[in-house]
Design a protein around this motif. Structure first.
Motif, PDB file in Angstrom:
ATOM      1  N   SER A 734       0.835  -1.216   0.037  1.00 52.62           N
ATOM      2  CA  SER A 734      -0.071  -0.205   0.083  1.00 52.62           C
ATOM      3  C   SER A 734       0.653   0.968  -0.073  1.00 52.62           C
ATOM      4  N   LYS A 735       1.866   1.297   0.660  1.00 49.64           N
ATOM      5  CA  LYS A 735       3.043   2.236   0.682  1.00 49.64           C
ATOM      6  C   LYS A 735       3.511   2.633  -0.605  1.00 49.64           C
ATOM      7  N   ILE A 736       3.892   1.545  -1.439  1.00 53.83           N
ATOM      8  CA  ILE A 736       4.303   1.785  -2.852  1.00 53.83           C
ATOM      9  C   ILE A 736       3.479   2.211  -3.581  1.00 53.83           C
ATOM     10  N   GLN A 737       2.046   2.006  -3.624  1.00 54.48           N
ATOM     11  CA  GLN A 737       1.120   2.357  -4.379  1.00 54.48           C
ATOM     12  C   GLN A 737       0.747   3.878  -4.085  1.00 54.48           C
ATOM     13  N   GLU A 738       1.008   4.241  -2.914  1.00 52.74           N
ATOM     14  CA  GLU A 738       0.684   5.774  -2.706  1.00 52.74           C
ATOM     15  C   GLU A 738       1.969   6.352  -2.870  1.00 52.74           C
ATOM     16  N   GLY A 739       2.901   5.914  -3.339  1.00 52.98           N
ATOM     17  CA  GLY A 739       4.189   6.839  -3.665  1.00 52.98           C
ATOM     18  C   GLY A 739       5.240   7.391  -2.254  1.00 52.98           C
ATOM     19  N   GLN A 740       4.657   6.801  -1.382  1.00 50.66           N
ATOM     20  CA  GLN A 740       5.331   7.323  -0.161  1.00 50.66           C
ATOM     21  C   GLN A 740       7.024   7.016   0.203  1.00 50.66           C
ATOM     22  N   VAL A 741       7.407   5.509  -0.577  1.00 51.75           N
ATOM     23  CA  VAL A 741       8.653   5.353  -0.369  1.00 51.75           C
ATOM     24  C   VAL A 741       9.228   5.128  -1.402  1.00 51.75           C
ATOM     25  N   SER A 742      10.651   5.504  -1.707  1.00 48.15           N
ATOM     26  CA  SER A 742      11.498   5.179  -2.926  1.00 48.15           C
ATOM     27  C   SER A 742      12.800   4.831  -2.442  1.00 48.15           C
ATOM     28  N   LEU A 743      13.730   3.802  -3.107  1.00 46.38           N
ATOM     29  CA  LEU A 743      14.980   3.593  -2.687  1.00 46.38           C
ATOM     30  C   LEU A 743      16.015   4.059  -3.905  1.00 46.38           C
ATOM     31  N   GLU A 744      17.069   4.837  -3.310  1.00 46.98           N
ATOM     32  CA  GLU A 744      17.950   5.512  -4.102  1.00 46.98           C
ATOM     33  C   GLU A 744      19.082   4.961  -4.032  1.00 46.98           C
ATOM     34  N   CYS A 745      20.050   5.106  -5.173  1.00 42.97           N
ATOM     35  CA  CYS A 745      21.469   4.552  -5.331  1.00 42.97           C
ATOM     36  C   CYS A 745      22.414   5.125  -4.446  1.00 42.97           C
ATOM     37  N   ASP A 746      23.233   4.316  -3.817  1.00 42.41           N
ATOM     38  CA  ASP A 746      24.442   4.911  -2.813  1.00 42.41           C
ATOM     39  C   ASP A 746      25.709   5.275  -3.650  1.00 42.41           C
ATOM     40  N   ALA A 747      26.744   5.503  -2.875  1.00 45.42           N
ATOM     41  CA  ALA A 747      28.131   6.183  -3.386  1.00 45.42           C
ATOM     42  C   ALA A 747      28.561   5.040  -4.336  1.00 45.42           C
TER      43      ALA A 747
END
Length: 827
Positions: A734-747
């Motif tokens: 449900s959080k992914i559908q709502e667009g609340q969480v995203s995973l970004e690349c590290d160094a």
């Protein structure tokens, strides 16, 4: 013979039926009925014409009387008359309306009138004057002048919008039925709101806010046609004298001259008198008499203001003939110069031969060859005398009937001075005008047409009194009644017999009531069988009618009578007032207390003196139906008992229904389902299994079998990766559908991306270098082949180019490096 006899009988019956129908139609309609219908139609048309005007002026139509009069004349048959041909103007004829007097003429008649008028005006003109001026033609009634270009050529409605308007019996004749929209006269910026109409437009009805003439009163709303008003207070404006103010009530325009009297001096200041304050400047009768600058003469001007000026005899002066100028004192007169006068004489040809002289010259006495006015004779005679011969003019005058007969006529013959004397179109009078060409003017006389009693008179153009209908008189008819009534029914003056009496008979009947029907003392009754026709060839004779008194009809006075079943009380005619059946159902409540008696209205015997009048009796029917009482909501079963009083027993049958998810079939008692509330029904209809529906995210619903839509908050956990697919994490769906969480690349991810891009750039550069070397080798080989051909195909040893170490072993070195890079990216 049988066929001939049968045909004879059929023709005879057809002729008799046609004659009967003709007689009935003739005696059933009257002229008064037709007049009444015409008046009703006329009223409807007028009401429709004034609809928009009265709706926008709050129903006030007091200023429409003149226009209404023109419309009444347009509706009355024969009231509109063309003054040129003295004939009635019909609905389907093309007409033209004058904009000055609004009189209506036939279009053909006014065109002929305009042509004749223009011809009569232009006929006496000479060739030099003809065509230099656009002579007008006048209206036959009001003499309003129109230009030659304004001669009507097409048929338009009154407002000029529609050409050739169609004939509509519910509109004003020759009207298009649209809004007039002509400018008011005098123009005020508004337009007429009436439908297309004859006659002048009424005063402007618009409401405007305006103040009085002196601008002292407060602005009030008034009709635009009467927007100028006076507050009746003193004007108070300063008059032209500059000393007094206007004492008149509030008025329009400039103030009147000051009415007061004051002592005022004349212009020269010698005399003082009392004069109106409005004219302070005035002159006395005394000559000025002041000494002029020359010192020899005095001023001869009457009372004046300012200096007298120089002496009029000073300076250079001319002799009487004007050829010589002298400078002399003002006391001496100018002498004559001695030269010839040489001024032009009155004849305009010769000059004066005398010496310079004072006073007027003599008449011209020289003899010249003169031609007479008609130009036929010449004669030698003194110049100052006119020459007229004795020859009479033989030209025809403008009437084209009589000769001129004037002595020595110049050709411009005067109009004919004889009287026309032709009979006018009215056939009663003769034309009193001078002798002329073309049609005579319409007869100016009018004739009175009276009603039967002579109290109502209308004036019609002379010649129309034989064809126009007499006017409708509004006076009551004074003839005595011919029936048993003491007074006659009131009706207006008329010609012929009085209409039948329409008063109620009022004779006493046998039942005691009065006869309410119209009077029938003078009824026309047809007498049948007086004459039998010999055959179809014989003309049917008019049926004979006799005037007789008919007996009164049966009494129709309504008497209240109750029906047999006591359902209603209806008024019945007096002659047939008996108990009756109303044809309804009996409607009395049966013993089952659920149904009523369905028999037709009938008499019911009362069981006891104190019994209710609406209870059933032995004559009513018995109930034989099933129980039809309403069941609880949701119960589809019927009561198993026959029709009975009281409540029905509870329903114990089982209901077959599907669960919320439509996968299982449930059997539930009807009583439990109908008596349960919303929550209990939800549990009863649920199969207690997991819901099989799929959520929008693609996962299955986790709830137990339920009604309605599934909840949208999915609790299933899914894996979330970064953009380079190296990092991953489990998060709720449900959080992914709502667009609340995203995973970004590290160094580290960014460093690996940078190294991979550098390796790709190195490979691209190596490929470019390899391509250049290959192209160089091909170019050298091609040049070597060209050199061999030029030396007659002599063989030449090819010198091979030795490759460098990097070119030999680059493929073996690049494979391990690329493998290591791919492993690092995947990791």
């Amino acid at each position: 013979e049988l066929s001939s006899q049968r045909k004879f009988e059929e023709i005879k019956k057809a002729n008799q039926a046609a004659a009967k129908k003709l007689v009935e139609d003739q005696f059933s309609s009257s002229s008064e009925d037709d007049d009444d219908d015409a008046e009703v139609k006329q009223g409807k048309i007028l009401a429709k014409t004034f609809t928009i005007y009265t709706s926008q002026t709050d129903g006030d139509a007091s200023d429409l009387e003149r226009t209404r009069q023109y419309m009444n004349e347009a509706f009355q048959s024969g009231a509109m008359t063309c003054l040129i041909c003295i004939a009635s103007v019909k609905r389907n004829q093309a007409v033209w309306s004058c904009c000055g007097c609004f009189c209506i003429f036939h279009l053909v008649c006014i065109q002929k009138w305009a042509r004749d008028s223009l011809f009569l005006v232009s006929s006496p003109l000479t060739d030099d004057d003809f065509g230099k001026k656009d002579y007008p033609w006048p209206c036959p009634k009001c003499r309003f002048e129109y230009k030659r270009s304004e001669t009507p050529s097409r048929y338009y409605c009154y407002c000029g919008k529609v050409e050739n308007p169609t004939v509509d019996p519910w509109l004003v004749p020759h009207s298009c039925g649209q809004i007039c929209e002509r400018e008011f006269k005098p123009p005020c910026g508004h337009k007429c709101l009436l439908l297309c109409h004859p006659g002048p437009c009424p005063p402007c009805p618009k409401m405007v806010t305006t103040t009085c003439h002196c601008k002292k009163a407060k602005a009030v709303p008034r009709r635009c046609s009467a927007k100028d008003w006076s507050c009746r207070l003193p004007c108070g404006r300063t008059l032209l004298c500059g000393q007094h103010t206007c004492e008149n009530p509030c008025h329009a325009g400039d103030c009147q001259p000051c009415p007061r009297v004051s002592k005022q001096r004349c212009v020269c200041g010698r005399q003082t008198t009392e004069r109106l304050c409005a004219s302070p400047q005035w002159q006395c009768d005394q000559v000025c008499g002041k000494r002029l600058p020359c010192g020899n003469h005095t001023c001869e001007q009457v009372c004046h203001s300012g200096p007298c000026g120089d002496c009029p005899r000073s300076g250079k002066r001319s002799c009487p003939c004007g050829k010589s100028k002298f400078t002399l004192p003002c006391t001496e007169d100018v002498p004559t110069c001695g030269d010839s006068c040489d001024k032009v004489l009155e004849c305009g040809i010769h000059r004066c031969s005398q010496r310079c002289h004072r006073g007027p010259c003599e008449i011209c006495r020289q003899e010249v060859e003169k031609q007479c006015r008609c130009g036929k004779h010449t004669k030698r005679m003194p110049c100052h005398k006119p020459y007229l011969c004795e020859t009479k003019c033989t030209k025809t005058r403008d009437c084209q009937k009589h000769q001129c007969r004037r002595k020595c006529c110049s050709g411009n013959c005067p109009p004919c001075d004889q009287v026309c004397g032709r009979t006018l179109g009215c056939r009663n009078h003769k034309c009193p005008s001078g002798c002329h060409r073309g049609s005579c003017n319409p007869c100016p006389e009018t004739v009175d047409v009276k009603c039967n009693c002579g109290k109502t008179v209308i004036k019609v153009p002379c010649g129309r009194e034989r064809t126009i209908k007499p006017p409708k008189c509004k006076q009551l008819c004074s003839r005595p009644p011919t029936c048993h009534h003491s007074t006659q029914e009131k009706h207006y003056c008329h010609f012929g017999r009085c209409p039948p009496c329409r008063q109620s008979c009022q004779k006493t009947l046998a039942c005691g009531h009065l006869c309410p029907v119209p009077c029938h003392d003078e009824a026309l009754v047809k007498q049948p069988g007086l004459h039998q026709s010999a055959g179809p060839w014989e003309q049917p004779s008019e049926p004979a009618f006799i005037q007789t008194a008919l007996p009164c009809p049966p009494c129709e006075v309504p008497i209240p009578v109750e029906c047999l079943g006591q359902h209603e009380v209806s008024p019945l005619p007096c002659h047939s007032a008996n108990p009756y059946s109303c044809k309804r159902f009996c409607g009395r409540l049966l013993d089952c207390q659920n149904h009523s008696c369905t028999r037709e209205c009938h008499r019911v015997t009362k069981l006891s003196s104190g019994a209710d009048g609406k209870k059933v009796g032995p004559e009513c029917s018995q109930c034989e139906e099933e129980c039809t009482k309403p069941r609880p909501s949701g119960c589809p079963h019927r009561c198993v008992l026959p029709c009975h009083p009281g409540d029905c027993p509870s329903c114990l049958q089982m209901l077959k229904t599907k669960c919320h998810c439509k996968l299982s079939v449930l059997y539930i008692e009807c009583l439990k389902l109908t008596s349960a509330d919303l929550k209990e029904k939800e549990l009863l209809v649920s199969c207690r299994n997991q819901c099989p529906k799929e959520l929008p995210c693609g996962h299955r619903c986790k709830e137990i079998c339920h009604s309605g839509s599934c909840p949208l908050n999915c609790s299933q956990k899914v894996k979330l990766r970064c953009l380079c697919k190296r990092l991953k994490k489990e998060i709720q769906c449900s959080k992914i559908q709502e667009g609340q969480v995203s995973l970004e690349c590290d160094a580290l991810c960014k460093e690996m991306k940078r190294k991979a891009s550098e390796i790709k750039e190195a490979e691209a550069k190596a490929a470019i270098e390899e391509e250049k070397r290959r192209q160089q080798a091909e170019l050298e080989a091609f040049e070597n082949r060209l050199k061999g051909r030029r030396k007659n195909k002599r063989r030449k040893d090819e010198v091979e180019v030795e490759q460098s170490a990097w070119q030999k072993y680059k493929n073996l070195l690049m494979l391990p490096v690329l493998g290591v890079a791919v492993v690092m990216v995947a990791w």
